[in-house]
Write an enzyme that holds these catalytic residues in place. Structure first.
Site, mmCIF file in Angstrom:
data_model
loop_
_atom_site.group_PDB
_atom_site.id
_atom_site.type_symbol
_atom_site.label_atom_id
_atom_site.label_comp_id
_atom_site.label_asym_id
_atom_site.label_seq_id
_atom_site.Cartn_x
_atom_site.Cartn_y
_atom_site.Cartn_z
ATOM 1 N N ARG A 38 0.822 -1.225 0.000
ATOM 2 C CA ARG A 38 0.000 0.000 0.000
ATOM 3 C C ARG A 38 0.854 1.272 0.000
ATOM 4 N NH1 ARG A 38 -5.448 1.710 1.457
ATOM 5 N NH2 ARG A 38 -5.412 3.579 2.734
ATOM 6 N N ILE A 64 -7.172 7.579 -1.698
ATOM 7 C CA ILE A 64 -7.099 6.115 -1.659
ATOM 8 C C ILE A 64 -7.946 5.751 -0.442
ATOM 9 C CG2 ILE A 64 -4.879 6.300 -0.406
ATOM 10 C CD1 ILE A 64 -4.094 3.558 -1.361
ATOM 11 N N SER A 65 -8.856 4.787 -0.598
ATOM 12 C CA SER A 65 -9.817 4.494 0.471
ATOM 13 C C SER A 65 -9.126 3.878 1.689
ATOM 14 C CB SER A 65 -10.895 3.541 -0.047
ATOM 15 O OG SER A 65 -11.540 4.103 -1.170
ATOM 16 N N GLN A 66 -9.819 4.008 2.830
ATOM 17 C CA GLN A 66 -9.380 3.382 4.081
ATOM 18 C C GLN A 66 -9.213 1.866 3.860
ATOM 19 O OE1 GLN A 66 -12.692 3.252 6.692
ATOM 20 N NE2 GLN A 66 -11.476 3.093 8.572
ATOM 21 N N PRO A 67 -8.188 1.233 4.439
ATOM 22 C CA PRO A 67 -7.982 -0.213 4.221
ATOM 23 C C PRO A 67 -9.230 -1.054 4.513
ATOM 24 C CG PRO A 67 -6.063 0.717 5.324
ATOM 25 C CD PRO A 67 -7.090 1.816 5.242
#
Ligand code: SAM
Length: 220
Positions: A38, A64-67
């Site tokens: 990531r 970038i979205s939260q994991p």
């Protein structure tokens, strides 16, 4: 500890504390998220924050979205090796890489030409040669190569576009955040013949899906 080992230990902590503890149990999804680096998908000055429990700005007001959200969307999509999967909203390319690790044949659409080019270059450099990134308004999908086993929309839609339902294969899964500009619900829609079943998953907050079947440009 080397930088690579440090990132690996942060990835391990992300899997255990942010994903498994919150109910992500699909071992394939957890493995894919352990394997994808990531920190390579965030701007250089954000690398130390790459494994934080939050979205990160990647430029042009996009994220970038939260994991956890990436994991929840991927798990809901029930990816099988060889599935043709459409992602709408390439952003950094991270979600597409996770899908590729699960064996999906990924077509990813991004309306922002700079983000599309950056993601294309990044994915090629990291060895994700099979992911096709297309610069395109994907709010109505990508009918030319439909149907898809799964469609993941990684931007917030005001409603579920009928065109996306039409592009799902029989047995297909659509994962999409639907709601207002401020707050949405992550929905999973299963297509079984003529029947559609809708499941509400998580509350979420995405940047808007801009385009013909989404929000107008001025809403940003
Ligand atoms: N999936 C991405 C990742 O892994 O980094 C994060 C996506 S970001 C939350 C949303 C993205 O959707 C932005 O890059 C934005 O430019 C894109 N987007 C918004 N509307 C779009 C549309 N109609 N077609 C394609 N991409 C769109």
């Amino acid at each position: 500890m080397s930088v690579a080992a440090l990132f690996e230990s942060e990835r391990h902590a992300m899997i255990e504390r942010q994903l498994r503890r919150r109910g992500i149990h699909d071992e394939g999804v957890l493995r894919a998220m352990f394997e994808v680096p990531r920190h390579e998908f965030v701007p250089a000055d954000q690398r130390e924050a790459a494994y934080d429990d939050r979205p990160i700005v990647i430029g042009d007001e996009q994220t970038i979205s939260q994991p956890y959200i990436v994991a929840a969307m991927t798990e809901a999509a029930r990816i099988e090796p060889g599935d043709k999967v459409l992602e709408i909203g390439t952003g950094s390319g991270y979600q597409a890489a996770v899908l590729a690790h699960l064996g999906a044949q990924v077509i990813s659409l991004e309306r922002n030409p700079w983000l599309a080019a950056t993601a294309r270059e990044r994915l090629a450099r990291l060895g994700y040669a099979g992911i096709q990134v297309v610069t395109y308004d994907g709010s109505g999908g990508y009918p030319s190569v439909a149907p898809y086993a799964a469609i993941l929309v990684t931007a917030a839609a005001p409603k579920v576009p009928q065109m996306l339902l039409d592009q799902l294969a029989d047995g297909g899964r659509l994962v999409i955040p639907v709601g207002t500009l401020q707050q949405q619900t992550l929905e999973l829609i299963l297509k079984d013949g003529d029947r559609l079943t809708v499941h509400d998953l998580d509350p979420c907050q995405f940047v808007p899906l801009i385009g013909e079947q989404g929000w107008p440009e001025r809403s940003r």
